[in-house]
Motif scaffolding. Structure first.
Motif, mmCIF file in Angstrom:
data_model
loop_
_atom_site.group_PDB
_atom_site.id
_atom_site.type_symbol
_atom_site.label_atom_id
_atom_site.label_comp_id
_atom_site.label_asym_id
_atom_site.label_seq_id
_atom_site.Cartn_x
_atom_site.Cartn_y
_atom_site.Cartn_z
ATOM 1 N N ILE A 1 0.881 -1.165 0.000
ATOM 2 C CA ILE A 1 0.000 0.000 0.000
ATOM 3 C C ILE A 1 0.921 1.218 0.000
ATOM 4 C CG2 ILE A 1 -1.747 1.298 1.252
ATOM 5 C CD1 ILE A 1 -2.721 -1.353 2.419
ATOM 6 N N GLY A 2 1.031 1.860 -1.146
ATOM 7 C CA GLY A 2 1.975 2.971 -1.290
ATOM 8 C C GLY A 2 3.387 2.439 -1.108
ATOM 9 N N PRO A 3 4.207 3.112 -0.284
ATOM 10 C CA PRO A 3 5.565 2.627 -0.060
ATOM 11 C C PRO A 3 5.655 1.562 1.045
ATOM 12 C CG PRO A 3 5.296 4.708 1.045
ATOM 13 C CD PRO A 3 4.007 4.449 0.287
ATOM 14 N N VAL A 4 4.533 1.236 1.663
ATOM 15 C CA VAL A 4 4.521 0.316 2.809
ATOM 16 C C VAL A 4 4.143 -1.090 2.357
ATOM 17 C CG1 VAL A 4 3.557 -0.141 5.093
ATOM 18 C CG2 VAL A 4 3.894 2.205 4.341
ATOM 19 N N GLN A 5 4.952 -2.068 2.757
ATOM 20 C CA GLN A 5 4.641 -3.471 2.501
ATOM 21 C C GLN A 5 4.093 -4.097 3.775
ATOM 22 O OE1 GLN A 5 8.192 -5.369 1.002
ATOM 23 N NE2 GLN A 5 7.392 -5.241 -1.080
ATOM 24 N N ILE A 6 3.089 -4.965 3.601
ATOM 25 C CA ILE A 6 2.469 -5.671 4.719
ATOM 26 C C ILE A 6 2.643 -7.159 4.479
ATOM 27 C CG2 ILE A 6 0.341 -6.081 5.984
ATOM 28 C CD1 ILE A 6 -0.648 -3.424 4.763
ATOM 29 N N GLY A 7 3.122 -7.861 5.495
ATOM 30 C CA GLY A 7 3.313 -9.299 5.387
ATOM 31 C C GLY A 7 2.842 -10.010 6.640
#
Length: 63
Positions: free
Chosen positions: A13-19
């Motif tokens: 999401i935008g520059p943020v990665q979620i894992g």
């Protein structure tokens, strides 16, 4: 001993990665981390919704 996580269900999401990964006790944790240079934002959350909210509202201090 360094923590070796295997992330699955990784989204951006935008520059943020979620894992999503399991912690050392087998519980599911969700991590949000900014990939922008010199930002340094990362946090662990218990729910996926909290990690996605953090990603959507994150503003990098470095412009």
């Amino acid at each position: 001993m360094p923590l070796n996580r295997r992330f699955r269900d990784v989204t951006r999401i935008g520059p943020v990665q979620i894992g999503t990964a399991n912690d050392g006790r087998g519980r599911e944790k969700h991590t949000a981390a900014c990939t922008a240079p010199r930002c340094g934002f990362s946090a662990d959350y218990d729910s996926r919704a909290a990690a996605e909210l953090a990603a959507r509202t994150h503003r990098c201090p470095i412009r």
